[in-house]
Each structure stands twice: as C-alpha cells, then as structure tokens.
Design a protein around this motif. Structure first.
Motif, PDB file in Angstrom:
ATOM      1  N   LEU A  16      -9.777   4.826  -0.792  1.00  0.00           N
ATOM      2  CA  LEU A  16      -8.758   4.036  -1.508  1.00  0.00           C
ATOM      3  C   LEU A  16      -9.122   3.791  -2.966  1.00  0.00           C
ATOM      4  O   LEU A  16      -8.242   3.613  -3.812  1.00  0.00           O
ATOM      5  CB  LEU A  16      -8.525   2.697  -0.790  1.00  0.00           C
ATOM      6  N   ASP A  17     -10.415   3.791  -3.269  1.00  0.00           N
ATOM      7  CA  ASP A  17     -10.822   3.569  -4.659  1.00  0.00           C
ATOM      8  C   ASP A  17     -10.355   4.695  -5.578  1.00  0.00           C
ATOM      9  O   ASP A  17     -10.312   4.535  -6.798  1.00  0.00           O
ATOM     10  CB  ASP A  17     -12.349   3.428  -4.765  1.00  0.00           C
ATOM     11  N   LEU A  19      -7.383   5.948  -5.617  1.00  0.00           N
ATOM     12  CA  LEU A  19      -5.939   5.883  -5.882  1.00  0.00           C
ATOM     13  C   LEU A  19      -5.622   5.664  -7.354  1.00  0.00           C
ATOM     14  O   LEU A  19      -4.711   6.276  -7.911  1.00  0.00           O
ATOM     15  CB  LEU A  19      -5.290   4.771  -5.036  1.00  0.00           C
ATOM     16  N   ALA A  20      -6.379   4.771  -7.992  1.00  0.00           N
ATOM     17  CA  ALA A  20      -6.108   4.477  -9.406  1.00  0.00           C
ATOM     18  C   ALA A  20      -6.348   5.721 -10.269  1.00  0.00           C
ATOM     19  O   ALA A  20      -5.599   5.992 -11.212  1.00  0.00           O
ATOM     20  CB  ALA A  20      -6.972   3.306  -9.874  1.00  0.00           C
ATOM     21  N   ARG A  23      -3.427   7.978  -9.904  1.00  0.00           N
ATOM     22  CA  ARG A  23      -2.254   7.493 -10.665  1.00  0.00           C
ATOM     23  C   ARG A  23      -2.384   7.809 -12.150  1.00  0.00           C
ATOM     24  O   ARG A  23      -1.399   8.159 -12.802  1.00  0.00           O
ATOM     25  CB  ARG A  23      -2.054   5.983 -10.453  1.00  0.00           C
ATOM     26  N   ARG A  24      -3.615   7.686 -12.689  1.00  0.00           N
ATOM     27  CA  ARG A  24      -3.823   8.006 -14.113  1.00  0.00           C
ATOM     28  C   ARG A  24      -3.519   9.483 -14.379  1.00  0.00           C
ATOM     29  O   ARG A  24      -2.910   9.841 -15.390  1.00  0.00           O
ATOM     30  CB  ARG A  24      -5.270   7.726 -14.542  1.00  0.00           C
ATOM     31  N   ASP A  48       1.064   8.137  -4.939  1.00  0.00           N
ATOM     32  CA  ASP A  48       0.178   7.063  -4.477  1.00  0.00           C
ATOM     33  C   ASP A  48       0.374   6.798  -2.986  1.00  0.00           C
ATOM     34  O   ASP A  48      -0.595   6.648  -2.224  1.00  0.00           O
ATOM     35  CB  ASP A  48       0.498   5.802  -5.291  1.00  0.00           C
ATOM     36  N   GLU A  49       1.628   6.766  -2.539  1.00  0.00           N
ATOM     37  CA  GLU A  49       1.909   6.496  -1.125  1.00  0.00           C
ATOM     38  C   GLU A  49       1.407   7.642  -0.235  1.00  0.00           C
ATOM     39  O   GLU A  49       0.850   7.403   0.834  1.00  0.00           O
ATOM     40  CB  GLU A  49       3.416   6.300  -0.893  1.00  0.00           C
ATOM     41  N   THR A  52      -2.364   7.465  -0.187  1.00  0.00           N
ATOM     42  CA  THR A  52      -2.777   6.340   0.664  1.00  0.00           C
ATOM     43  C   THR A  52      -2.716   6.741   2.132  1.00  0.00           C
ATOM     44  O   THR A  52      -3.615   6.447   2.919  1.00  0.00           O
ATOM     45  CB  THR A  52      -1.854   5.122   0.415  1.00  0.00           C
TER      46      THR A  52
END
Lengths: 149, 112
Positions: A16-17, A19-20, A23-24, A48-49, A52
């Motif tokens: 999960l870390d 994900l950011a 997104r970038r 992102d979904e 995840t």
C-alpha cells in the motif's frame, strides 16, 4: 504526433505504501498528455483503486509477494496506462456492479466500490492474462484540441 | 501532501479535519478516529475536507463504517469537499446519506 511516446515504466513493490508513488507517475503522464483536470483525477483514482485491489486481494491472498509494473503510453488520441502484476488471475470486468448504490449507507453493502469507480472513470478498459501476469489496460481519450490534424 | 486526520469532540459534536490524500494506505488512521468519535457518543459528525485533495474508496468505506457505528440518527456533515470528491460521492450514492455543505453552518449543525 503520430508515433507512440512510452514513458519509462515504473516498478514498485506490491504494497500500500507504493500507491502514492503510482499516483505521482500517473499524474505526470496525465500532464504530459494534457488531460483535463477532471479526466486526470478520474484516471488517477482508477489506477489507484486497481492497484489497491492488486495489493489487498491479489498479493495479500497469495503467499508470494510481488511487484506492480506501471507503463504509460501517449499517442495522438489517447493516454494508455497498463498495470501488470503476478498475483492469481483476477478480471475486474467480471465483478458485479454494486446493486444498492441508492440505499442508505447503514442498509447497504459497501464492497466493490473501488472497481466500480475505476471502470466508470475512464473511456476504455481491457483485462488480459499474459504469461502468468494480469494486465489491466486503462485508456483515456485526450482532449480534442490537443489532437494534431 | 502528507495525509493527516485530526479529531476534536466538543458539546456532542465530533469534528474530523482531513488534509492531503486519503488512500487505502492511510485510511486506517481516519477509521480509527471515526471509531473514537463513535465511542464519544457524539450526536453529529462533521468532517472538514477543504484541504483534502484526494479520496479513494477506502475513504468511502470508513464513512459507511461511521454511519453504521454511530447510528443512522447521527448526521454526518462534509464541509467544503472538492468537486472531484463530490463526484465520487455522487457516483457511489453516498450523497444520499451525508449532508454536503460548502462551509460550516453553526445554526444548522449545532441545533439540537
């Protein structure tokens, strides 16, 4: 612009870390493709979904940890993002659409919202199982003003 | 922007201020504060979202959890949600179950 412009792909751990970071990467691709703000947000949410889901269902359910590879490709008309993982086969298009979206929150189920948002926020989506990998391809049409004659 | 979630409870009103990007990695922080708000027996939950730039479905699940945990008679207000986040709330039908306000309205929220 007639030819495809592939950005350098991004490979992150399937946790999960990451994900950011994903997104970038998608945000940078959306800027390069001159997407409108709302299109860029929806695409970022969709990726992102799906990522995840890969982490929380794909890799969490299997003993082996894995990576997620993200690749953006821009051509004259589209921005395409592919997500690849080595978890067990999972086809997001085979998920049921949440049936009770208009019910009060305390009376409804809340599963499946992520995939629902992902598939409804973009212009085209395909799933393939290739070489023991899941490949999710998300396509967004670039604003018309950006397309060369 | 790093995600933060802050809870304050005064006079039966729980206020949570969300800042940054709310994804699945940080949603447990928000959910923990929702649980704390529920334990405080608050009559209202007010979520300040002016500085929340992103919300994934993990945030929606925490909201649904809030409604289920606090009871259907506890109103949930969302203050200043950005247009993209409002779109997510509408697409998923959450706008039927929360009250969206542009700015904090003491007369409406603090009335018994």
């Amino acid at each position: 612009m007639d030819e495809q412009n592939a950005m350098k792909s991004l490979v992150v751990p399937g946790d999960l870390d990451a994900l950011a970071t994903i997104r970038r990467y998608v945000q940078a691709a959306a800027e390069q493709a001159s997407l409108e703000k709302q299109q860029a947000y929806r695409l970022g949410l969709a990726v992102d979904e799906l990522a995840t889901n890969i982490v929380t269902h794909g890799y969490a359910d299997s003993a082996a940890a894995g990576t997620i590879e993200v690749q953006a490709t821009i051509d004259a008309r589209t921005l395409k993002i592919t997500l690849e993982d080595t978890a067990h086969p999972f086809d997001p298009t085979q998920q049921d659409t949440p049936a009770d979206l208009d019910m009060p929150l305390d009376e409804r189920g809340i599963g499946g919202l992520g995939i629902f948002l992902a598939l409804n926020g973009i212009d085209d989506f395909t799933y393939e199982r290739v070489d023991n990998r899941n490949r999710n391809t998300l396509v967004v049409y670039r604003p018309a003003s950006e397309v060369s004659p | 922007m790093a995600f933060t979630s802050n809870l304050e409870v005064t006079n039966g009103i729980a206020r949570i201020t969300l800042v940054g990007e709310l994804d699945a990695a940080v949603a447990p922080q928000f959910r923990a504060q929702v649980e704390e708000a529920a334990r405080s027996q608050a009559r209202r939950l007010v979520i300040f979202m002016q500085d929340l730039s992103y919300m994934a479905s993990a945030g929606l699940r925490a909201l649904a959890f809030a409604k289920q945990k606090m009871g259907s008679d506890v109103d949930i207000y969302m203050i200043g949600a950005q247009e993209s986040i409002q779109e997510t709330l509408r697409m998923t039908g959450f706008h039927h179950s929360v009250i969206l306000l542009d700015s904090y309205d003491a007369a409406q929220i603090e009335a018994i």
